[in-house]
Design a protein around this motif. Structure first.
Motif, PDB file in Angstrom:
ATOM      1  N   GLY A   1       0.768  -1.232   0.000  1.00 60.86           N
ATOM      2  CA  GLY A   1       0.000   0.000   0.000  1.00 60.86           C
ATOM      3  C   GLY A   1       0.800   1.284   0.000  1.00 60.86           C
ATOM      4  N   ARG A   2       2.112   1.191  -0.111  1.00 61.28           N
ATOM      5  CA  ARG A   2       2.941   2.392  -0.202  1.00 61.28           C
ATOM      6  C   ARG A   2       4.295   2.032  -0.802  1.00 61.28           C
ATOM      7  NH1 ARG A   2       6.550   4.285   4.774  1.00 61.28           N
ATOM      8  NH2 ARG A   2       7.828   4.655   2.915  1.00 61.28           N
TER       9      ARG A   2
ATOM     10  N   LEU B   1      -3.885   8.665  -1.579  1.00 61.92           N
ATOM     11  CA  LEU B   1      -5.174   9.092  -1.049  1.00 61.92           C
ATOM     12  C   LEU B   1      -5.497   8.250   0.179  1.00 61.92           C
ATOM     13  CD1 LEU B   1      -7.715  10.899  -1.533  1.00 61.92           C
ATOM     14  CD2 LEU B   1      -8.704   8.937  -2.747  1.00 61.92           C
ATOM     15  N   ASN B   2      -5.851   8.916   1.271  1.00 64.20           N
ATOM     16  CA  ASN B   2      -6.224   8.227   2.514  1.00 64.20           C
ATOM     17  C   ASN B   2      -5.118   7.288   3.000  1.00 64.20           C
ATOM     18  OD1 ASN B   2      -8.017   7.795   4.665  1.00 64.20           O
ATOM     19  ND2 ASN B   2      -8.971   6.025   3.668  1.00 64.20           N
ATOM     20  N   GLY B   3      -3.852   7.681   2.764  1.00 57.93           N
ATOM     21  CA  GLY B   3      -2.723   6.879   3.224  1.00 57.93           C
ATOM     22  C   GLY B   3      -2.335   5.731   2.315  1.00 57.93           C
ATOM     23  N   HIS B   4      -3.061   5.553   1.209  1.00 60.12           N
ATOM     24  CA  HIS B   4      -2.798   4.443   0.285  1.00 60.12           C
ATOM     25  C   HIS B   4      -2.246   5.000  -1.021  1.00 60.12           C
ATOM     26  CE1 HIS B   4      -3.692   0.161  -0.745  1.00 60.12           C
ATOM     27  NE2 HIS B   4      -3.597   0.639  -1.965  1.00 60.12           N
ATOM     28  N   TRP B   5      -1.193   4.352  -1.532  1.00 59.24           N
ATOM     29  CA  TRP B   5      -0.521   4.832  -2.739  1.00 59.24           C
ATOM     30  C   TRP B   5      -0.923   4.013  -3.958  1.00 59.24           C
ATOM     31  CZ3 TRP B   5       3.134   8.838  -3.315  1.00 59.24           C
ATOM     32  CH2 TRP B   5       3.496   9.487  -2.126  1.00 59.24           C
ATOM     33  N   PHE B   6      -0.958   4.710  -5.109  1.00 60.59           N
ATOM     34  CA  PHE B   6      -1.320   4.098  -6.378  1.00 60.59           C
ATOM     35  C   PHE B   6      -0.306   4.507  -7.447  1.00 60.59           C
ATOM     36  CE2 PHE B   6      -5.087   4.728  -3.870  1.00 60.59           C
ATOM     37  CZ  PHE B   6      -5.828   3.560  -4.036  1.00 60.59           C
TER      38      PHE B   6
ATOM     39  N   ALA C   1      -8.191   2.288  -1.206  1.00 59.96           N
ATOM     40  CA  ALA C   1      -7.762   3.208  -0.144  1.00 59.96           C
ATOM     41  C   ALA C   1      -8.754   3.225   1.018  1.00 59.96           C
ATOM     42  CB  ALA C   1      -7.594   4.618  -0.705  1.00 59.96           C
ATOM     43  N   PHE C   2      -9.942   2.691   0.800  1.00 56.75           N
ATOM     44  CA  PHE C   2     -10.989   2.765   1.821  1.00 56.75           C
ATOM     45  C   PHE C   2     -11.401   1.396   2.365  1.00 56.75           C
ATOM     46  CE2 PHE C   2     -11.309   6.351  -1.048  1.00 56.75           C
ATOM     47  CZ  PHE C   2     -11.313   7.425  -0.159  1.00 56.75           C
TER      48      PHE C   2
ATOM     49  N   LYS D   1      -2.726  13.349  -3.525  1.00 60.06           N
ATOM     50  CA  LYS D   1      -1.336  13.782  -3.692  1.00 60.06           C
ATOM     51  C   LYS D   1      -0.783  13.166  -4.971  1.00 60.06           C
ATOM     52  CE  LYS D   1      -0.802  13.952   1.338  1.00 60.06           C
ATOM     53  NZ  LYS D   1      -2.187  13.490   1.652  1.00 60.06           N
ATOM     54  N   ILE D   2      -0.136  13.986  -5.788  1.00 56.93           N
ATOM     55  CA  ILE D   2       0.328  13.553  -7.106  1.00 56.93           C
ATOM     56  C   ILE D   2       1.803  13.907  -7.286  1.00 56.93           C
ATOM     57  CG2 ILE D   2       0.000  13.763  -9.593  1.00 56.93           C
ATOM     58  CD1 ILE D   2      -2.884  14.614  -9.066  1.00 56.93           C
TER      59      ILE D   2
END
Length: 482
Positions: free
Chosen positions: A40-41, A407-412, A426-427, A441-442
């Motif tokens: 997730g990150r 988003l919400n602590g999860h990275w994509f 993320a949810f 965040k981008i």
């Protein structure tokens, strides 16, 4: 979306960074898309382990393959070290390992941490060639001839400790001159017992320690070094287990000795290999020991450790977040330590800092300096409740961009050409319990995985991208049809 206030965003270092080993003599490389989905990150850096003995017989074949011998009963009893072989260097190629993996690492918003055992008898032209290989890969960390005070690696069997130390110092001179984007790491055995007043061979490696940019030790709270040639059982002598407190103190003592050797200069200190071996502890204690160590680290008011490298993602033994499925090497069997590690690396202490700045308008210039120094943008999004759908769409202005988004602590990750990223994951573990204002965040790491020499004088350490338009965010708070 036109009324949203876009802001600049700077990503900086964590209080303690987390790096991850990906492949070694004990396991194969796992692609970064898989690791990102599991954890997730992104990490600060991914550690890739290679060897370079280009003058040896049957090079560049893997040692355990081209020198296979049924009499071998120890992992390092081959003519040269049984790591993946470095295909670059003098008369080498950049179209093979490790460069294919290095590009994968950097596209996914991480720095390259390259561990290399190198024949200490090589001439300078080989080291210069390696330095030139690394120029386009941003802020590389290079760990040369690690565990240098040991006796198992081939470089220690070919040269005295004094020669190994002098070779490291000389490599630093060449690397700093030819590839100033690369930071060198020295890795000694450090303080081995709590009563030690000095690190092992501290004086022999003093000049080498002063030449390095980063200092380190490898620390295993438990280790079965006899793997895979025996099974750890009671009464055996090919494994050991230590208390978490002892390993913590030994590592910190080593940092303090490095500082003395470096005349009071507090260089960044890392644990370049770190874990507890499940062969010795079992799966449950392995996870608990990692958690206990990290709790000690957070509670220590002296912030002495800049990062640690968890060894490793997928292991054929029990030193990984996953065990390699013996029926299919492409499949990993998740261990309890993976969930523990995932929770740890999402804590603020181990996460990169994020600082919002001024409002901006598009187009915006994004800068990727590395995982500890990048400038992106923050896009505010309002949520009425926990979403049922959350997607990000890209059009012709931004579809070719290479992006890391949080988003919400999860990275994509969004690869060039990808039109839509589903962000609902993320949810799943962190659902909203009401209204919330969040930011998307981008950041834009280099799409090729390499920096561009035409971008300016700072091209070795910075990569620039223009964000012409924002992606379209689709959020729905109920099923489309009930």
């Amino acid at each position: 979306m036109s009324n949203l206030k876009l802001k600049t965003l700077h990503m900086g270092p964590a209080q303690c960074a987390v790096d991850l080993g990906d492949g070694s003599e004990r396991g194969e490389y796992v692609n970064q898309d898989y690791i990102l989905q599991k954890l997730g990150r992104p990490h600060r850096a991914i550690n890739l382990m290679y060897c370079y003995y280009p003058n040896d017989d049957k090079w560049p074949g893997r040692a355990s393959v081209v020198h296979a011998d049924p009499s071998v009963q120890f992992a390092w009893d081959f003519p040269y070290d049984d790591y993946f072989t470095y295909k670059g260097g003098l008369n080498g190629t950049l179209d093979d390992e490790p460069f294919t993996y290095m590009r994968d690492v950097r596209r996914h918003g991480q720095d390259v941490l390259l561990t290399m055992t190198i024949d200490p008898k090589l001439t300078d032209d080989h080291i210069i060639a390696i330095a030139k290989d690394l120029r386009t890969f941003g802020r590389v960390q290079l760990r040369i001839n690690h565990e240098a005070t040991g006796d198992w690696f081939s470089f220690n069997k070919r040269a005295s400790y004094e020669e190994v130390a002098a070779f490291f110092t000389h490599c630093c001179e060449i690397i700093h001159r030819e590839a100033p984007n690369v930071k060198t790491i020295i890795c000694l055995d450090g303080c081995k017992e709590l009563e030690d007043e000095k690190m092992e061979m501290e004086d022999i490696f003093a000049e080498a320690s002063r030449a390095a940019d980063i200092v380190s030790v490898d620390r295993y709270m438990a280790l079965h070094w006899g793997w895979p040639y025996d099974v750890a059982e009671e009464g055996g002598d090919t494994f050991a287990r230590h208390t978490v407190e002892k390993i913590y103190k030994l590592a910190k003592n080593s940092y303090e000795r490095y500082t003395v050797v470096n005349n009071g200069v507090k260089k960044p200190m890392v644990l370049s290999e770190f874990n507890a071996d499940g062969d010795v502890t079992g799966a449950y204690d392995q996870a608990q020991m990692l958690k206990d160590f990290c709790e000690m680290l957070k509670a220590d008011k002296e912030k002495w450790l800049s990062g640690f490298t968890l060894y490793q993602m997928r292991d054929r033994g029990r030193l990984g977040l996953e065990i390699e499925d013996p029926n299919n090497a492409d499949v990993g069997i998740e261990q309890p330590i993976l969930e523990t590690y995932r929770e740890i690396i999402h804590e603020d202490f181990f996460s990169p800092s994020m600082d919002e700045g001024d409002e901006i308008t598009l187009p915006a210039k994004l800068r990727w300096g590395g995982s500890e120094d990048a400038d992106g943008v923050a896009l505010p999004i309002h949520f009425d409740s926990n979403p049922v759908f959350c997607e990000v769409y890209f059009d012709e202005d931004n579809i070719d961009m290479n992006l890391m988004m949080e988003l919400n602590g999860h990275w994509f990750y969004k690869a060039p050409g990808v039109k839509c990223i589903d962000m609902m994951s993320a949810f799943f573990k962190k659902p909203l319990d009401g209204e919330a204002d969040m930011t998307l965040k981008i950041f834009a790491p280099p799409a090729s995985g390499e920096n561009d020499a035409t971008q300016g004088d700072d091209w070795m350490t910075n990569y620039y991208t223009e964000l012409k338009s924002l992606p379209k965010v689709r959020v729905r708070f109920a099923p489309i049809v009930k």
